[in-house]
Design a protein around this motif. Structure first.
Motif, short mmCIF file in Angstrom:
data_model
loop_
_atom_site.label_atom_id
_atom_site.label_comp_id
_atom_site.label_asym_id
_atom_site.label_seq_id
_atom_site.Cartn_x
_atom_site.Cartn_y
_atom_site.Cartn_z
N GLN A 125 50.25 -9.43 71.86
CA GLN A 125 50.48 -10.60 72.70
C GLN A 125 50.08 -10.32 74.15
N ALA A 126 50.38 -9.12 74.64
CA ALA A 126 50.03 -8.77 76.01
C ALA A 126 48.52 -8.77 76.22
N GLN B 128 46.45 -10.68 74.69
CA GLN B 128 45.99 -12.06 74.64
C GLN B 128 46.45 -12.88 75.84
N ARG B 129 47.69 -12.64 76.30
CA ARG B 129 48.27 -13.48 77.34
C ARG B 129 48.27 -12.85 78.72
N GLY B 130 48.08 -11.56 78.80
CA GLY B 130 48.14 -10.89 80.09
C GLY B 130 47.01 -11.32 81.02
N LYS B 131 47.33 -11.58 82.27
CA LYS B 131 46.33 -11.92 83.29
C LYS B 131 45.90 -10.69 84.07
N ARG C 189 47.10 -5.93 80.24
CA ARG C 189 46.28 -5.88 79.03
C ARG C 189 46.06 -4.43 78.58
N ASP D 243 57.86 -14.84 73.74
CA ASP D 243 57.18 -16.06 73.29
C ASP D 243 57.48 -17.22 74.23
N GLN E 1 56.60 -17.91 80.40
CA GLN E 1 55.33 -18.50 80.81
C GLN E 1 54.84 -17.90 82.12
N TYR F 70 56.06 -14.11 82.26
CA TYR F 70 55.78 -13.42 81.00
C TYR F 70 55.42 -11.96 81.26
N GLU F 71 54.52 -11.70 82.20
CA GLU F 71 54.07 -10.34 82.45
C GLU F 71 55.21 -9.46 82.96
#
Length: 222
Positions: free
Chosen positions: A84-85, A87-90, A95, A139, A142, A146-147
């Motif tokens: 998930q990190a 995919q969703r990490g900025k 990442r 999950d 946001q 999230y990070e």
């Protein structure tokens, strides 16, 4: 009754007593890994009720088995968290941390499955309720929250596991468990390092309850 008859009867009594004694001695013995071991009394702490068992790799204590299961449990929630990190990490370092979680626990999970099979330890196949709760929090989180939640939850969990790994590594007399603890030590330390490198870990909050999605989170350091 003749002397010969009394002698035969006495011999039969002696043989019967010996047979009874042998049966009594065999009752508390259980089989494990092809070798017979006496059932040990229940120990305190994380005890599955099987006591200390004899294996080809050395004694296997309840604490050893509990450790092996916890290594498996760690992978069951940290692997999904790592994916998930990625995919969703900025942030690139978030990442990167996710990548290390995937690589480390993929290999560690392979090893723990080998150990479980060799030692006859039944392993879990789903995260614990607490671990599933952490995944649910991730999950629901946001944006930047999230990070920060990812870094804090994973760093806190790894810190607790790190102490357990060191204890088992120092105390176990089972060579397979010792080798697994050595591998886990390397993996956990690597994950702690990359999680801290995100700059999102609140060290003052590591000893407290993990943050919830609604709780204010610390500002990331630059």
């Amino acid at each position: 009754m003749s002397v010969a008859s009394r002698h035969v009867m006495a011999t039969g009594v002696v043989i019967g007593a010996l047979a009874f004694t042998l049966i009594a001695l065999l009752i508390p013995v259980q089989k494990f890994g092809g070798s017979a071991v006496a059932a040990a009394p229940a120990a305190t702490g994380d005890d599955d009720g099987a006591g200390t068992l004899s294996t080809a790799f050395g004694p296997l204590t309840p604490q050893d088995r509990d450790f092996v299961r916890k290594v498996r449990l760690a992978g069951l929630w940290e692997l999904p968290a790592g994916r998930q990190a990625q995919q969703r990490g900025k942030r690139p370092m978030v990442r990167t941390a996710g990548e290390h979680l995937i690589e480390g626990h993929t290999e560690l999970d392979r090893r723990v499955m080998e150990v479980g099979q060799a030692l006859g330890i039944e392993l879990p196949n789903r995260p614990s309720a607490q671990q599933q709760g952490w995944l649910d929090q991730l999950d629901a989180a946001q944006g930047p929250q999230y990070e920060q939640l990812f870094a804090q939850l994973l760093r806190r969990a790894h810190g607790k596991v790190f102490a357990l790994v060191a204890q088992i590594r120092a105390q176990t007399r089972n060579s397979m468990v010792r080798a697994l603890a050595t591998d886990a030590n390397t993996t956990v330390l690597d994950h702690i390092t990359v999680l801290e490198a995100t700059g999102l870990v609140d060290f003052d909050g590591l000893a407290d309850a993990p943050p919830s999605p609604s709780a204010p989170l610390p500002r990331p350091t630059k």
